[in-house]
Enzyme design. Structure first.
Site, mmCIF file in Angstrom:
data_model
loop_
_atom_site.group_PDB
_atom_site.id
_atom_site.type_symbol
_atom_site.label_atom_id
_atom_site.label_comp_id
_atom_site.label_asym_id
_atom_site.label_seq_id
_atom_site.Cartn_x
_atom_site.Cartn_y
_atom_site.Cartn_z
ATOM 1 N N ASP A 1 -17.831 -41.599 -1.063
ATOM 2 C CA ASP A 1 -17.853 -40.291 -1.726
ATOM 3 C C ASP A 1 -18.357 -40.410 -3.168
ATOM 4 O OD1 ASP A 1 -17.510 -37.575 -1.907
ATOM 5 O OD2 ASP A 1 -15.342 -37.649 -2.240
ATOM 6 N N SER B 1 -19.412 -35.878 7.885
ATOM 7 C CA SER B 1 -18.204 -35.394 8.554
ATOM 8 C C SER B 1 -18.492 -34.124 9.342
ATOM 9 C CB SER B 1 -17.096 -35.128 7.530
ATOM 10 O OG SER B 1 -17.305 -33.888 6.885
ATOM 11 N N ASN C 1 -19.010 -31.388 6.999
ATOM 12 C CA ASN C 1 -20.147 -31.376 6.080
ATOM 13 C C ASN C 1 -21.217 -30.354 6.468
ATOM 14 O OD1 ASN C 1 -19.862 -34.934 5.338
ATOM 15 N ND2 ASN C 1 -19.237 -33.197 4.069
ATOM 16 N N ARG D 1 -11.656 -45.523 -0.453
ATOM 17 C CA ARG D 1 -12.364 -44.285 -0.801
ATOM 18 C C ARG D 1 -12.834 -44.381 -2.243
ATOM 19 N NH1 ARG D 1 -11.672 -38.090 0.873
ATOM 20 N NH2 ARG D 1 -13.457 -37.294 -0.293
HETATM 21 C C1 IPE Z 1 -15.947 -37.077 2.931
HETATM 22 O O1 IPE Z 1 -16.414 -36.630 1.719
HETATM 23 C C2 IPE Z 1 -17.089 -37.194 3.915
HETATM 24 C C3 IPE Z 1 -18.013 -38.283 3.657
HETATM 25 C C4 IPE Z 1 -17.944 -39.163 2.703
HETATM 26 C C5 IPE Z 1 -19.097 -38.368 4.594
HETATM 27 P P1 IPE Z 1 -16.444 -35.083 1.331
HETATM 28 O O2 IPE Z 1 -17.083 -35.024 0.003
HETATM 29 O O3 IPE Z 1 -17.059 -34.298 2.420
HETATM 30 O O4 IPE Z 1 -14.884 -34.731 1.270
HETATM 31 P P2 IPE Z 1 -14.126 -33.577 0.514
HETATM 32 O O5 IPE Z 1 -14.831 -32.302 0.844
HETATM 33 O O6 IPE Z 1 -14.191 -33.878 -0.962
HETATM 34 O O7 IPE Z 1 -12.717 -33.645 1.025
HETATM 35 C C1 IPE Z 2 -20.697 -38.356 -0.264
HETATM 36 O O1 IPE Z 2 -21.059 -37.806 -1.474
HETATM 37 C C2 IPE Z 2 -21.791 -38.236 0.763
HETATM 38 C C3 IPE Z 2 -21.518 -37.259 1.826
HETATM 39 C C4 IPE Z 2 -20.456 -36.509 1.962
HETATM 40 C C5 IPE Z 2 -22.540 -37.116 2.832
HETATM 41 P P1 IPE Z 2 -20.891 -36.257 -1.788
HETATM 42 O O2 IPE Z 2 -22.139 -35.569 -1.410
HETATM 43 O O3 IPE Z 2 -19.649 -35.722 -1.172
HETATM 44 O O4 IPE Z 2 -20.747 -36.315 -3.375
HETATM 45 P P2 IPE Z 2 -19.781 -35.471 -4.286
HETATM 46 O O5 IPE Z 2 -18.395 -35.595 -3.708
HETATM 47 O O6 IPE Z 2 -20.275 -34.061 -4.249
HETATM 48 O O7 IPE Z 2 -19.892 -36.098 -5.630
HETATM 49 MG MG MG Z 3 -17.727 -35.524 -1.788
#
Ligand code: IPE
Ligand code: IPE
Ligand code: MG
Length: 228
Positions: free
Chosen positions: A16, A61, A64, A176
């Protein structure tokens, strides 16, 4: 064969913070996701050297899909490119590719690419790289319980045998990045007795040395599984 001193056979990572990494640099989110792919490459290389048998990475996810269409399509594009460009590297590093989640529901070209990559890496032995794509733990559990019920009785063993991770070692360590302290629907069942490790580092900044630090901390944890 590498000998592991930390004892972690299966490590999972919620990668993340790509978006925040880009934002800090006044770059589009796509630049953060690209930097994230580079981090994946380095971590997968390091995993084998560190003696990790299996690594599960949360790439997309089931939630997502709520993101803007353009970001979703950027992520799918990067995924396709990663699989295509790194197939040779998987072969060189003896990495067997696995995909968990509802990935068969993705676009036909993505499914075909994945099928091919799984087939081509099926004989590799050193590290299993499981990529969680269109993955949600609640969905996985519904599928596993449904399959268990269809085969007879819903028991802990029957559910376990029907999880997407059934052929992998038990989850030892769940990492994480990015400072969020939640599981976001990732490996809920498998985390029952996994050790959890949270770091403020954003995913693109997570280096093999950070994985090593997590493993060093894991080695010092006392896992009791409810016993003494
Ligand atoms: C979790 O991260 C999913 C992945 C890293 C693929 P998210 O960024 O989607 O999670 P939330 O929304 O902060 O819980
Ligand atoms: C994780 O990074 C990658 C995926 C969820 C695919 P994010 O895109 O969630 O990055 P932040 O949480 O917005 O910084
Ligand atoms: Mg994220």
């Amino acid at each position: 064969m590498t000998v592991s001193h930390h004892g972690a056979r299966h490590v999972a990572i919620i990668m993340d913070g790509n978006g925040r990494w880009a934002k800090k640099r006044l770059l589009p989110r796509l630049a953060g996701h690209k930097a994230g792919v580079e981090a994946v490459r380095n971590i997968v290389r390091a995993a084998g050297d560190l003696g990790i048998e299996a690594m599960t990475l949360y790439a997309f996810s089931s939630e997502n899909w709520k993101r803007p269409e353009e970001e979703v399509s950027d992520l799918m594009g990067l995924m396709k490119r990663f699989i295509l460009s790194d197939l040779d590297e998987f072969a060189a590093n003896d990495v067997k590719l696995k995909v968990i989640g509802n990935w068969r529901a993705l676009a036909p070209d993505v499914v075909a690419l994945i099928d091919n990559a799984i087939e081509r890496t099926a004989g590799n032995k050193r590290t299993t790289l499981a990529v969680a794509l269109n993955y949600g733990a609640q969905d996985e559990l519904v599928r596993a319980a449904t399959a268990a019920a269809a085969a007879g009785e819903i028991t802990v063993e029957a559910i376990e045998a029907n999880l997407d991770t059934a052929d992998m070692p038990p989850l030892d360590l769940l990492i994480r990045t990015s400072g969020e302290v939640r599981l976001s629907n990732f490996l809920l069942w498998q985390s029952a007795y996994a050790e959890l490790y949270f770091t403020d580092k954003l995913w693109p900044d997570f280096k093999p040395a950070d994985l090593k630090a997590a493993l060093d901390q894991f080695a010092r944890r006392d896992r009791r599984y409810g016993g003494l």
